[in-house]
Write a protein that holds these residues in place. Sequence first.
Motif, PDB file in Angstrom:
ATOM      1  N   TRP A 147       0.856  -1.182   0.000  1.00 33.97           N
ATOM      2  CA  TRP A 147       0.000   0.000   0.000  1.00 33.97           C
ATOM      3  C   TRP A 147       0.896   1.238   0.000  1.00 33.97           C
ATOM      4  CZ3 TRP A 147      -3.057  -2.149   4.765  1.00 33.97           C
ATOM      5  CH2 TRP A 147      -3.966  -3.118   4.339  1.00 33.97           C
ATOM      6  N   PRO A 148       0.451   2.335  -0.585  1.00 31.95           N
ATOM      7  CA  PRO A 148       1.286   3.549  -0.619  1.00 31.95           C
ATOM      8  C   PRO A 148       1.555   4.106   0.774  1.00 31.95           C
ATOM      9  CG  PRO A 148      -0.941   4.012  -1.403  1.00 31.95           C
ATOM     10  CD  PRO A 148      -0.839   2.534  -1.286  1.00 31.95           C
ATOM     11  N   LEU A 149       2.808   4.467   1.000  1.00 29.23           N
ATOM     12  CA  LEU A 149       3.181   5.057   2.289  1.00 29.23           C
ATOM     13  C   LEU A 149       2.779   6.517   2.381  1.00 29.23           C
ATOM     14  CD1 LEU A 149       4.904   2.438   2.358  1.00 29.23           C
ATOM     15  CD2 LEU A 149       6.722   3.795   3.446  1.00 29.23           C
ATOM     16  N   GLU A 150       2.887   7.226   1.264  1.00 30.60           N
ATOM     17  CA  GLU A 150       2.699   8.683   1.293  1.00 30.60           C
ATOM     18  C   GLU A 150       1.292   9.090   1.744  1.00 30.60           C
ATOM     19  OE1 GLU A 150       3.677   6.922  -1.272  1.00 30.60           O
ATOM     20  OE2 GLU A 150       5.838   7.358  -1.343  1.00 30.60           O
ATOM     21  N   SER A 151       0.304   8.247   1.465  1.00 27.83           N
ATOM     22  CA  SER A 151      -1.085   8.617   1.760  1.00 27.83           C
ATOM     23  C   SER A 151      -1.694   7.774   2.864  1.00 27.83           C
ATOM     24  CB  SER A 151      -1.929   8.477   0.483  1.00 27.83           C
ATOM     25  OG  SER A 151      -1.872   7.139  -0.018  1.00 27.83           O
ATOM     26  N   TYR A 152      -0.851   7.190   3.741  1.00 27.36           N
ATOM     27  CA  TYR A 152      -1.387   6.244   4.718  1.00 27.36           C
ATOM     28  C   TYR A 152      -2.316   6.886   5.747  1.00 27.36           C
ATOM     29  CZ  TYR A 152       1.830   7.506   8.609  1.00 27.36           C
ATOM     30  OH  TYR A 152       2.502   8.147   9.625  1.00 27.36           O
ATOM     31  N   LEU A 153      -2.324   8.209   5.848  1.00 27.63           N
ATOM     32  CA  LEU A 153      -3.222   8.894   6.782  1.00 27.63           C
ATOM     33  C   LEU A 153      -4.535   9.319   6.134  1.00 27.63           C
ATOM     34  CD1 LEU A 153      -0.681  11.106   8.767  1.00 27.63           C
ATOM     35  CD2 LEU A 153      -1.602   8.856   9.353  1.00 27.63           C
ATOM     36  N   ASP A 154      -4.664   9.111   4.858  1.00 25.63           N
ATOM     37  CA  ASP A 154      -5.896   9.461   4.149  1.00 25.63           C
ATOM     38  C   ASP A 154      -7.012   8.488   4.548  1.00 25.63           C
ATOM     39  OD1 ASP A 154      -7.947   9.518   1.992  1.00 25.63           O
ATOM     40  OD2 ASP A 154      -6.557  10.928   1.064  1.00 25.63           O
ATOM     41  N   SER A 155      -8.200   9.016   4.806  1.00 28.81           N
ATOM     42  CA  SER A 155      -9.309   8.170   5.254  1.00 28.81           C
ATOM     43  C   SER A 155      -9.697   7.112   4.232  1.00 28.81           C
ATOM     44  CB  SER A 155     -10.525   9.030   5.594  1.00 28.81           C
ATOM     45  OG  SER A 155     -10.965   9.747   4.452  1.00 28.81           O
ATOM     46  N   GLU A 156      -9.347   7.331   2.943  1.00 36.64           N
ATOM     47  CA  GLU A 156      -9.677   6.364   1.900  1.00 36.64           C
ATOM     48  C   GLU A 156      -8.563   5.349   1.665  1.00 36.64           C
ATOM     49  OE1 GLU A 156     -12.690   6.109   0.351  1.00 36.64           O
ATOM     50  OE2 GLU A 156     -13.206   7.551   1.927  1.00 36.64           O
ATOM     51  N   HIS A 157      -7.468   5.474   2.406  1.00 35.27           N
ATOM     52  CA  HIS A 157      -6.358   4.527   2.266  1.00 35.27           C
ATOM     53  C   HIS A 157      -6.807   3.155   2.770  1.00 35.27           C
ATOM     54  CE1 HIS A 157      -2.432   2.644   3.034  1.00 35.27           C
ATOM     55  NE2 HIS A 157      -1.910   3.536   2.215  1.00 35.27           N
ATOM     56  N   PRO A 158      -6.341   2.068   2.140  1.00 35.53           N
ATOM     57  CA  PRO A 158      -6.754   0.723   2.583  1.00 35.53           C
ATOM     58  C   PRO A 158      -6.510   0.464   4.065  1.00 35.53           C
ATOM     59  CG  PRO A 158      -5.607   0.589   0.487  1.00 35.53           C
ATOM     60  CD  PRO A 158      -5.488   2.012   0.943  1.00 35.53           C
ATOM     61  N   LEU A 159      -5.415   0.998   4.615  1.00 31.25           N
ATOM     62  CA  LEU A 159      -5.141   0.772   6.033  1.00 31.25           C
ATOM     63  C   LEU A 159      -6.190   1.442   6.906  1.00 31.25           C
ATOM     64  CD1 LEU A 159      -3.429  -0.260   8.370  1.00 31.25           C
ATOM     65  CD2 LEU A 159      -2.106   1.859   8.215  1.00 31.25           C
ATOM     66  N   GLN A 160      -6.529   2.697   6.579  1.00 29.28           N
ATOM     67  CA  GLN A 160      -7.511   3.399   7.385  1.00 29.28           C
ATOM     68  C   GLN A 160      -8.902   2.782   7.263  1.00 29.28           C
ATOM     69  OE1 GLN A 160      -6.480   5.266   9.640  1.00 29.28           O
ATOM     70  NE2 GLN A 160      -4.385   5.514   8.851  1.00 29.28           N
ATOM     71  N   LYS A 161      -9.191   2.204   6.119  1.00 27.54           N
ATOM     72  CA  LYS A 161     -10.454   1.466   5.985  1.00 27.54           C
ATOM     73  C   LYS A 161     -10.421   0.220   6.866  1.00 27.54           C
ATOM     74  CE  LYS A 161     -11.858   3.068   1.393  1.00 27.54           C
ATOM     75  NZ  LYS A 161     -12.214   2.675   0.009  1.00 27.54           N
ATOM     76  N   ARG A 162      -9.262  -0.414   6.957  1.00 34.65           N
ATOM     77  CA  ARG A 162      -9.116  -1.574   7.843  1.00 34.65           C
ATOM     78  C   ARG A 162      -9.307  -1.152   9.303  1.00 34.65           C
ATOM     79  NH1 ARG A 162      -6.041  -6.228   7.348  1.00 34.65           N
ATOM     80  NH2 ARG A 162      -6.900  -6.230   5.232  1.00 34.65           N
ATOM     81  N   VAL A 163      -8.739  -0.012   9.678  1.00 32.79           N
ATOM     82  CA  VAL A 163      -8.921   0.496  11.043  1.00 32.79           C
ATOM     83  C   VAL A 163     -10.397   0.697  11.343  1.00 32.79           C
ATOM     84  CG1 VAL A 163      -8.551   2.481  12.574  1.00 32.79           C
ATOM     85  CG2 VAL A 163      -6.648   1.601  11.202  1.00 32.79           C
ATOM     86  N   LEU A 164     -11.106   1.330  10.416  1.00 35.83           N
ATOM     87  CA  LEU A 164     -12.533   1.587  10.620  1.00 35.83           C
ATOM     88  C   LEU A 164     -13.300   0.274  10.774  1.00 35.83           C
ATOM     89  CD1 LEU A 164     -14.731   3.722  10.835  1.00 35.83           C
ATOM     90  CD2 LEU A 164     -14.915   3.693   8.337  1.00 35.83           C
ATOM     91  N   ASP A 165     -12.930  -0.731   9.995  1.00 40.11           N
ATOM     92  CA  ASP A 165     -13.584  -2.037  10.095  1.00 40.11           C
ATOM     93  C   ASP A 165     -13.345  -2.660  11.467  1.00 40.11           C
ATOM     94  OD1 ASP A 165     -14.887  -4.483   8.879  1.00 40.11           O
ATOM     95  OD2 ASP A 165     -12.930  -5.312   9.375  1.00 40.11           O
ATOM     96  N   VAL A 166     -12.118  -2.553  11.975  1.00 41.20           N
ATOM     97  CA  VAL A 166     -11.805  -3.101  13.299  1.00 41.20           C
ATOM     98  C   VAL A 166     -12.614  -2.383  14.373  1.00 41.20           C
ATOM     99  CG1 VAL A 166      -9.994  -3.355  15.050  1.00 41.20           C
ATOM    100  CG2 VAL A 166      -9.508  -3.906  12.660  1.00 41.20           C
ATOM    101  N   ILE A 167     -12.681  -1.060  14.297  1.00 41.95           N
ATOM    102  CA  ILE A 167     -13.461  -0.291  15.274  1.00 41.95           C
ATOM    103  C   ILE A 167     -14.908  -0.755  15.286  1.00 41.95           C
ATOM    104  CG2 ILE A 167     -14.383   2.005  15.806  1.00 41.95           C
ATOM    105  CD1 ILE A 167     -11.725   3.149  14.694  1.00 41.95           C
ATOM    106  N   GLU A 168     -15.499  -0.887  14.109  1.00 40.20           N
ATOM    107  CA  GLU A 168     -16.897  -1.277  14.030  1.00 40.20           C
ATOM    108  C   GLU A 168     -17.110  -2.711  14.518  1.00 40.20           C
ATOM    109  OE1 GLU A 168     -18.196  -0.480  10.056  1.00 40.20           O
ATOM    110  OE2 GLU A 168     -18.124   1.701  10.324  1.00 40.20           O
ATOM    111  N   ARG A 169     -16.170  -3.600  14.216  1.00 42.03           N
ATOM    112  CA  ARG A 169     -16.306  -4.992  14.651  1.00 42.03           C
ATOM    113  C   ARG A 169     -16.201  -5.117  16.159  1.00 42.03           C
ATOM    114  NH1 ARG A 169     -12.924  -9.298  11.185  1.00 42.03           N
ATOM    115  NH2 ARG A 169     -14.009 -10.642  12.675  1.00 42.03           N
ATOM    116  N   PHE A 170     -15.306  -4.387  16.778  1.00 43.72           N
ATOM    117  CA  PHE A 170     -15.121  -4.508  18.225  1.00 43.72           C
ATOM    118  C   PHE A 170     -16.177  -3.732  19.013  1.00 43.72           C
ATOM    119  CE2 PHE A 170     -11.151  -6.402  17.127  1.00 43.72           C
ATOM    120  CZ  PHE A 170     -10.741  -7.129  18.230  1.00 43.72           C
ATOM    121  N   THR A 171     -16.583  -2.579  18.517  1.00 39.35           N
ATOM    122  CA  THR A 171     -17.528  -1.746  19.274  1.00 39.35           C
ATOM    123  C   THR A 171     -18.978  -2.030  18.933  1.00 39.35           C
ATOM    124  OG1 THR A 171     -17.577   0.081  17.664  1.00 39.35           O
ATOM    125  CG2 THR A 171     -15.812   0.110  19.320  1.00 39.35           C
ATOM    126  N   GLY A 172     -19.223  -2.608  17.755  1.00 36.89           N
ATOM    127  CA  GLY A 172     -20.589  -2.860  17.335  1.00 36.89           C
ATOM    128  C   GLY A 172     -21.338  -1.606  16.955  1.00 36.89           C
TER     129      GLY A 172
END
Length: 333
Positions: free
Chosen positions: A157-182
Amino acid sequence: MSTPATETFAFADAVELAVVERSGFVESRHGGSAVVLAPDGTVLRSLGNPAAPVFPRSTLKPFQAIASMTSGVTLRGEDAAIATASHSGTARHVELVRGLLARAGIPESALGCPPAYPQDVETRDAVVRSGTGKQRIYMTCSGKHAAMLLACVANDWPLESYLDSEHPLQKRVLDVIERFTGERPVASGIDGCGTPVHAISLLALARGMHRVGTSTPASPFAIFREAGVLAEAVRENGWVVAGPGQADTVAIDRLGVFAKFGAEGIMVMVAPNGTTVTLKTLDGSLRVGTIVALRLLADAGALQHQAIDAIEPELGLLLSGGDGIVGRIRASV
């Protein structure tokens, strides 16, 4: 006309959480909301309006670390702890962050967190004397950012845009938050370190942290195995999570809790038996979060009040007057 901002709980929803006593006189009061979950995850106690959304700030770090750990990054022990830390920038902290970056030859300049001085006073003084100046690696969130960059390398995944909300990593973070918090966030913004931050209720945050804090490395499910590894790493490496003399470190090392503060008065804490507390002070003050959370856990039977009494002098709650101690900050829940 500007769009009205999504808001956290209002003054009318807040309850008193702590007071500041000076010379026998209550000079300040801290209001807020809190929720306590029993070991089985059910609501044991509710104060104020824990259903209102808040920005969890750095208490999202466990979920962000789990997102990196489930994206091909193996983190164990101190390395896992630094990924979820709000560290004070000591030389040992910086060594851990540099070690993560070195795994993939990532330069310090790739860190997206802002340059800062170490929060640890002795280390900051040494940096100032050396003329080094502010650096990104000293920033309290640099461990989280290093873990995120490793996840990007592991997945091309691109390093330069890793803080962008549309970056694959940030989408993964959002998925984890939703899975754990419901819960699906009702708003998103940018945290102080540059990462996306997502507004959820204190109750949802409590559910998520309860799942993290009670997970086990022996879970049959990969995401909960990594959560268990993280929880174990935090409890075994309290110095990494904050730093020498810091409230989170004291609570972790002395009482065995999973503790994590967040800016603007957020605190999450999971006792060894799974009892979980989340709270937010309405005024954003950080100074009362630890003692309020500890007292709520003790009231729930998860900790001993005597054990909390023993560490209270180490939590920065005593008030000076001249050359003496004339008061203290105390929980009033």
